[in-house]
Design a protein around this motif. Structure first.
Motif, PDB file in Angstrom:
ATOM      1  N   LEU A  89       0.831  -1.205   0.000  1.00  0.00           N
ATOM      2  CA  LEU A  89       0.000   0.000   0.000  1.00  0.00           C
ATOM      3  C   LEU A  89       0.862   1.251   0.000  1.00  0.00           C
ATOM      4  O   LEU A  89       0.541   2.240  -0.675  1.00  0.00           O
ATOM      5  CB  LEU A  89      -0.932   0.003   1.213  1.00  0.00           C
ATOM      6  CG  LEU A  89      -2.063  -1.025   1.217  1.00  0.00           C
ATOM      7  CD1 LEU A  89      -2.889  -0.898   2.493  1.00  0.00           C
ATOM      8  CD2 LEU A  89      -2.953  -0.863  -0.003  1.00  0.00           C
ATOM      9  N   HIS A  90       1.968   1.233   0.751  1.00  0.00           N
ATOM     10  CA  HIS A  90       2.894   2.368   0.735  1.00  0.00           C
ATOM     11  C   HIS A  90       3.454   2.575  -0.664  1.00  0.00           C
ATOM     12  O   HIS A  90       3.602   3.702  -1.148  1.00  0.00           O
ATOM     13  CB  HIS A  90       4.041   2.148   1.722  1.00  0.00           C
ATOM     14  CG  HIS A  90       3.617   2.138   3.159  1.00  0.00           C
ATOM     15  ND1 HIS A  90       2.642   2.956   3.649  1.00  0.00           N
ATOM     16  CD2 HIS A  90       4.055   1.406   4.222  1.00  0.00           C
ATOM     17  CE1 HIS A  90       2.486   2.740   4.953  1.00  0.00           C
ATOM     18  NE2 HIS A  90       3.334   1.798   5.314  1.00  0.00           N
ATOM     19  N   GLN A 146       3.540   5.802  -5.427  1.00  0.00           N
ATOM     20  CA  GLN A 146       3.556   5.804  -6.883  1.00  0.00           C
ATOM     21  C   GLN A 146       2.456   6.708  -7.445  1.00  0.00           C
ATOM     22  O   GLN A 146       2.679   7.466  -8.393  1.00  0.00           O
ATOM     23  CB  GLN A 146       3.393   4.380  -7.402  1.00  0.00           C
ATOM     24  CG  GLN A 146       3.641   4.211  -8.891  1.00  0.00           C
ATOM     25  CD  GLN A 146       3.490   2.758  -9.307  1.00  0.00           C
ATOM     26  OE1 GLN A 146       2.467   2.129  -9.061  1.00  0.00           O
ATOM     27  NE2 GLN A 146       4.524   2.203  -9.923  1.00  0.00           N
ATOM     28  N   ASP A 147       1.254   6.637  -6.853  1.00  0.00           N
ATOM     29  CA  ASP A 147       0.113   7.410  -7.361  1.00  0.00           C
ATOM     30  C   ASP A 147      -0.077   8.745  -6.653  1.00  0.00           C
ATOM     31  O   ASP A 147      -0.977   9.520  -7.024  1.00  0.00           O
ATOM     32  CB  ASP A 147      -1.174   6.595  -7.225  1.00  0.00           C
ATOM     33  CG  ASP A 147      -1.138   5.309  -8.042  1.00  0.00           C
ATOM     34  OD1 ASP A 147      -0.279   5.205  -8.943  1.00  0.00           O
ATOM     35  OD2 ASP A 147      -1.961   4.409  -7.781  1.00  0.00           O
ATOM     36  N   HIS A 149      -5.647   4.059  -2.113  1.00  0.00           N
ATOM     37  CA  HIS A 149      -5.384   2.631  -1.929  1.00  0.00           C
ATOM     38  C   HIS A 149      -5.577   2.214  -0.466  1.00  0.00           C
ATOM     39  O   HIS A 149      -6.028   1.106  -0.189  1.00  0.00           O
ATOM     40  CB  HIS A 149      -3.966   2.278  -2.390  1.00  0.00           C
ATOM     41  CG  HIS A 149      -3.764   2.428  -3.868  1.00  0.00           C
ATOM     42  ND1 HIS A 149      -4.307   1.554  -4.782  1.00  0.00           N
ATOM     43  CD2 HIS A 149      -3.090   3.348  -4.588  1.00  0.00           C
ATOM     44  CE1 HIS A 149      -3.962   1.927  -6.003  1.00  0.00           C
ATOM     45  NE2 HIS A 149      -3.225   3.006  -5.914  1.00  0.00           N
ATOM     46  N   TYR A 150      -5.228   3.109   0.452  1.00  0.00           N
ATOM     47  CA  TYR A 150      -5.413   2.796   1.869  1.00  0.00           C
ATOM     48  C   TYR A 150      -6.899   2.721   2.215  1.00  0.00           C
ATOM     49  O   TYR A 150      -7.335   1.802   2.908  1.00  0.00           O
ATOM     50  CB  TYR A 150      -4.752   3.863   2.741  1.00  0.00           C
ATOM     51  CG  TYR A 150      -3.260   3.985   2.590  1.00  0.00           C
ATOM     52  CD1 TYR A 150      -2.393   3.164   3.297  1.00  0.00           C
ATOM     53  CD2 TYR A 150      -2.705   4.934   1.737  1.00  0.00           C
ATOM     54  CE1 TYR A 150      -1.017   3.279   3.168  1.00  0.00           C
ATOM     55  CE2 TYR A 150      -1.328   5.062   1.598  1.00  0.00           C
ATOM     56  CZ  TYR A 150      -0.490   4.235   2.311  1.00  0.00           C
ATOM     57  OH  TYR A 150       0.861   4.344   2.171  1.00  0.00           O
ATOM     58  N   GLU A 174      -8.171  -4.891   4.381  1.00  0.00           N
ATOM     59  CA  GLU A 174      -7.279  -5.234   5.483  1.00  0.00           C
ATOM     60  C   GLU A 174      -6.905  -3.985   6.263  1.00  0.00           C
ATOM     61  O   GLU A 174      -6.908  -3.972   7.501  1.00  0.00           O
ATOM     62  CB  GLU A 174      -6.014  -5.927   4.959  1.00  0.00           C
ATOM     63  CG  GLU A 174      -5.091  -6.378   6.083  1.00  0.00           C
ATOM     64  CD  GLU A 174      -3.792  -6.967   5.578  1.00  0.00           C
ATOM     65  OE1 GLU A 174      -3.203  -7.791   6.304  1.00  0.00           O
ATOM     66  OE2 GLU A 174      -3.345  -6.601   4.470  1.00  0.00           O
ATOM     67  N   PHE A 175      -6.561  -2.892   5.571  1.00  0.00           N
ATOM     68  CA  PHE A 175      -6.184  -1.652   6.250  1.00  0.00           C
ATOM     69  C   PHE A 175      -7.353  -1.102   7.060  1.00  0.00           C
ATOM     70  O   PHE A 175      -7.180  -0.621   8.177  1.00  0.00           O
ATOM     71  CB  PHE A 175      -5.715  -0.605   5.232  1.00  0.00           C
ATOM     72  CG  PHE A 175      -5.408   0.728   5.861  1.00  0.00           C
ATOM     73  CD1 PHE A 175      -4.206   0.938   6.509  1.00  0.00           C
ATOM     74  CD2 PHE A 175      -6.341   1.759   5.830  1.00  0.00           C
ATOM     75  CE1 PHE A 175      -3.928   2.162   7.110  1.00  0.00           C
ATOM     76  CE2 PHE A 175      -6.076   2.975   6.427  1.00  0.00           C
ATOM     77  CZ  PHE A 175      -4.857   3.184   7.069  1.00  0.00           C
TER      78      PHE A 175
END
Length: 482
Positions: free
Chosen positions: A255-256, A261-262, A267-268, A273-274
């Protein structure tokens, strides 16, 4: 089994590890603490052993198989733990016995954070730095770092990566090539370490303490340069910095990678899961803080700060402390300790069973309840919008069952050595989850345990770090058949 290539890889990795003894040697010379000879001797022994293993088979060019990768991974962590113990034995302070030195070394490399040493405040600076460096190296995983280097030496790294990388799905790669994946993971890890160290320094730590605590925070290790751990600094700002980086380090590094990258946090926010991980932190911190305030243990402000810190420290399996949580009222010590069984996210530096496995187990349990009501219904298990195959669910349940059985066996073994129930239970739990602090006799340190118990706990640390199957597969007859 290709033993020639196994010895070749092990020899190269030992020689590479010997180079990590140079920084603490330089620290010793800088602070003139008279431990440089211990590190120089350890460097010579480690490098020479690696050279002896490598020289007879340096021409071997066979491909690594998956079984070779499992054996190399288990051997390397075991051997590395033994060679990493040399400075603790050779140094005039602490001058540990073999069993204590091996325990301390394995605890560092597996990022467990359980210690047998007391009087940290008076230890030589080089030894203090070395303990923290062991955790930093163990956090990202020596093997994962090495796969970025091994291809240049003519050794493929995919088998090692699959054997060492945590999580239920081990083939997921952030980038198409395994070398690029290892590099991406390493630079994310390094970036977090630099950011954490800078924040600690700006918050009031000395440069030495900031570097050392950044190593163990991002590694989710929990070693400190003081007996009082983070509590030594008596600073709310430092505690807040520590909490932020413990939480970040407990997140899947994938995720990091995608977030960087974006340049987005999307994404988080969409990762199941996060979200489950964050929910557990918020709920656990709220319960802990409110109960501390209601029982008058601290003021409302201090209850929120101390409760949140200990919850995050234990849930992420870091093990830092600002207070003796084992002395907190009624159920709190056990609730906080049980959170460590879940641990961090898959693909993070955290220990425990991993958040994704706990989430899948909960979803499977709910599915079975629904099946009792609707026996003929087809109810898929989903993580987000994706259905999880029954094979993955079976693998998670297999992991959980073997984990529980291993826990019970080691728990009984510790009881047989004469430890009381709470100490034995928490010691095994703290070591197999790579947490560190426990309850009872191991709330502060493990130095008073008998030698047999320490060896059992060393095995528990390795078992937890290698996620059970990677180590236990070596004990099956089928593994050794041609």
């Amino acid at each position: 089994m290709h033993f020639s290539v196994i010895f070749r890889v092990l020899g190269i990795l030992l020689m590479l590890f010997s180079l990590t003894l140079i920084p603490p040697m330089l620290v010793s010379l800088w602070f003139a603490d008279q431990t440089h000879i211990a590190f120089l001797t350890s460097f010579a022994i480690t490098f020479a052993t690696g050279l002896v293993l490598w020289l007879p088979v340096y021409n071997s060019r066979q491909d690594l198989r998956t079984r070779d990768g499992f054996l190399i991974t288990a051997l390397f962590w075991s051997v590395l733990g033994l060679f990493g113990s040399l400075p603790f034995m050779f140094s005039h302070s602490p001058g540990l016995s073999f069993v204590n030195a091996a325990f301390e070394s394995l605890s560092g490399l597996t990022t467990t954070g359980a210690t047998v040493i007391t009087g940290l405040d008076s230890l030589p600076k080089a030894i203090l730095y070395y303990r923290q460096q062991l955790q930093w190296l163990g956090g990202i995983g020596i093997i994962v770092i090495a796969v970025a280097i091994l291809p240049m030496l003519g050794i493929g790294g995919m088998q090692l990566y699959r054997a060492e990388t945590p999580g239920p799905i081990k083939d997921t790669k952030l980038t198409p090539r395994i070398t690029e994946t290892a590099k991406a993971l390493f630079f994310i890890y390094l970036g977090l370490t630099l950011a954490c160290g800078s924040a600690y320094w700006l918050a009031g730590m000395s440069l030495f303490d900031a570097i050392c605590h950044a190593f163990s925070t991002v590694a989710i290790g929990g070693f400190s340069t003081y007996d009082a751990s983070i509590g030594h600094f008596d600073s709310a700002t430092i505690m807040l910095v520590c909490m932020v980086f413990m939480v970040l380090s407990g997140v899947n590094f994938g995720l990091h990678f995608f977030g960087w990258q974006d340049r987005s946090i999307r994404h988080y926010l969409v990762d199941p899961e996060f979200r489950f991980y964050a929910s557990c932190i918020l709920l656990g911190a709220a319960v802990t803080s409110v109960y501390l305030a209601l029982t008058g243990t601290y003021s409302i402000g201090q209850s929120a700060l101390q409760g949140s810190f200990e919850l995050i420290s234990l849930l992420t399996t870091t093990g830092f402390g600002t207070a003796d949580f084992s002395a907190w009222p009624t159920f709190l010590p056990f609730m906080l300790f049980l959170f460590a069984f879940m641990g961090g996210c898959a693909g993070s530096t955290g220990g425990g069973m991993k958040v994704i496995r706990v989430l899948l187990i909960c979803k499977q349990g709910l599915r079975e309840i629904h099946r009792l009501i609707h026996p003929n219904a087809v109810i898929p298990i989903k993580i987000g919008r994706k259905s999880v195959s029954d094979r993955v669910v079976e693998a998670v349940w297999g992991f959980f069952s073997v984990y529980v059985i291993a826990f019970m066996v080691m728990f009984l073994m510790l009881l047989a050595t004469g430890l009381d129930f709470v100490t034995a239970f928490s010691a095994v739990g703290a070591c197999i989850n790579n947490l560190g602090p426990g309850l009872g006799q191991v709330a502060a340190h493990y130095g008073d345990l008998n030698a047999t118990a320490k060896w059992v706990l060393c095995f528990a640390m390795l078992l937890g770090r290698l996620e059970v199957f990677t180590l236990l597969v070596l004990f099956t007859p089928a593994f050794w058949r041609p």
